[in-house]
Scaffold this motif. Sequence first.
Motif, short mmCIF file in Angstrom:
data_model
loop_
_atom_site.label_atom_id
_atom_site.label_comp_id
_atom_site.label_asym_id
_atom_site.label_seq_id
_atom_site.Cartn_x
_atom_site.Cartn_y
_atom_site.Cartn_z
N TRP A 178 0.83 -1.21 0.00
CA TRP A 178 0.00 0.00 0.00
C TRP A 178 0.87 1.26 0.00
N THR A 179 1.99 1.20 0.70
CA THR A 179 2.89 2.35 0.69
C THR A 179 3.48 2.56 -0.70
N ARG A 180 3.85 1.47 -1.36
CA ARG A 180 4.38 1.59 -2.72
C ARG A 180 3.31 2.08 -3.69
N ARG A 181 2.07 1.76 -3.41
CA ARG A 181 0.98 2.30 -4.23
C ARG A 181 0.96 3.83 -4.13
N ASN A 182 1.15 4.35 -2.89
CA ASN A 182 1.18 5.80 -2.71
C ASN A 182 2.41 6.41 -3.38
N LEU A 183 3.54 5.70 -3.33
CA LEU A 183 4.75 6.19 -4.00
C LEU A 183 4.51 6.31 -5.51
N LEU A 184 3.87 5.31 -6.07
CA LEU A 184 3.58 5.35 -7.50
C LEU A 184 2.63 6.49 -7.84
N ALA A 185 1.69 6.76 -6.94
CA ALA A 185 0.76 7.88 -7.17
C ALA A 185 1.51 9.20 -7.20
N ILE A 186 2.51 9.37 -6.33
CA ILE A 186 3.30 10.60 -6.33
C ILE A 186 4.19 10.67 -7.57
N GLU A 187 4.80 9.54 -7.92
CA GLU A 187 5.61 9.49 -9.14
C GLU A 187 4.77 9.92 -10.35
N ASN A 188 3.55 9.42 -10.43
CA ASN A 188 2.66 9.80 -11.53
C ASN A 188 2.25 11.26 -11.44
N TRP A 189 2.06 11.75 -10.21
CA TRP A 189 1.72 13.17 -10.02
C TRP A 189 2.85 14.04 -10.53
N PHE A 190 4.08 13.67 -10.21
CA PHE A 190 5.24 14.41 -10.71
C PHE A 190 5.23 14.47 -12.23
N GLU A 191 4.96 13.33 -12.87
CA GLU A 191 4.96 13.28 -14.33
C GLU A 191 3.82 14.11 -14.92
N GLU A 192 2.63 13.94 -14.37
CA GLU A 192 1.46 14.64 -14.91
C GLU A 192 1.59 16.15 -14.80
N ASN A 193 2.24 16.62 -13.74
CA ASN A 193 2.34 18.06 -13.51
C ASN A 193 3.67 18.65 -13.96
N GLY A 194 4.50 17.82 -14.60
CA GLY A 194 5.77 18.33 -15.09
C GLY A 194 6.68 18.84 -13.99
N TYR A 195 6.59 18.21 -12.83
CA TYR A 195 7.37 18.66 -11.67
C TYR A 195 8.85 18.34 -11.85
N SER A 196 9.70 19.29 -11.49
CA SER A 196 11.15 19.08 -11.50
C SER A 196 11.72 19.54 -10.17
N SER A 197 12.62 18.72 -9.61
CA SER A 197 13.24 19.07 -8.33
C SER A 197 14.60 19.72 -8.51
N ALA A 198 15.00 19.97 -9.74
CA ALA A 198 16.34 20.48 -10.02
C ALA A 198 16.64 21.78 -9.28
N ASP A 199 15.62 22.64 -9.13
CA ASP A 199 15.87 23.93 -8.49
C ASP A 199 15.94 23.83 -6.97
N LEU A 200 15.76 22.61 -6.43
CA LEU A 200 15.97 22.41 -5.00
C LEU A 200 17.43 22.07 -4.70
N ARG A 201 18.19 21.73 -5.75
CA ARG A 201 19.57 21.30 -5.55
C ARG A 201 20.42 22.46 -5.03
N TRP A 202 21.22 22.15 -4.03
CA TRP A 202 22.08 23.15 -3.40
C TRP A 202 23.51 22.92 -3.87
#
Length: 304
Positions: A178-202
């Motif tokens: 069930w936890t991995r199901r939630n992880l996959l939902a977030i992974e898909n959310w990232f893809e659907e919304n074009g999310y990038s974490s690159a600007d969080l890199r320090w």
Amino acid sequence: MSSTSWLLYAYPWQPFPRRVIIYLRERSIPSSLVTVVHVTDVQFGGETPEGFPPKPPGSLPILAIPKSNGDSIYIKQSIPIMEFLEEACNTGRWGFPKLSQPPILTLPINKLSLEESISDSTVAKDNKQEIPPLLAARHGELLSLASGLTDSWNPIRIFGSGTGTMRIPAAAKEMLGWTRRNLLAIENWFEENGYSSADLRWDEDGNGPGDKPREGKRQATIAEIVLFQFFDFTHDCYGIDMTRSAGRKVTDVYGREVLEYYPRLESFYKDFLTRPSARRYVDLGDVPHERWIKSMTDWSEGIF
């Protein structure tokens, strides 16, 4: 409210208090405004350091805001505490460091939404800066998904690790699905919304918990902090990297065939790890006692 420092009662290394600790560092909120009161783990006495009022009733974290009459107002639960402090930073109220703009998720809709809403959203009544409604909704989506991950970890560790009261590896493995199901939902959310974490890199070293973001680096949102905290907790404390996956098709909890693959989550975790706010400091209580580490990393076979 009193001008006396607010007190955050916390076990700094544990998951829910650690969210708020990271938040304080991200917003550069000094101890003169919010002092972290390092309560010892219950197993080691659950004591408050000398010079501070006793820990209020309830689970940690607890934010205690002193009143002029000597009483205190308490805010409990990590997300409401962060949202309350965010309001203070958004307005510069009570002497909190005022944000130049509200932290927002980096999504393709950001530029368009901000330009369309500039007259209504960047300056509002009481000098409060607001986030356009669509961006606020997207943040709420991610926060809802992320907050459920730490909650779902509890039965996994209870049934599968040395921190639980009973060993039922099959139950732990089932809950892991069930936890991995939630992880996959977030992974898909990232893809659907074009999310990038690159600007969080320090890209440069900081000096400690009080580091301020250098020019050009945005601050993390509450949702991003909560998501990182889950990966940080499971990896650093339980020895499990939940961003790593089999990279193959598996059967999910509903019996459907899905691809277990989280490249965006892995990038997010690595990027956030570079931030000064993510560092653990032994002297500040960010690292659990070795007795806890031994129990947390004692996993039954066949779960992962």
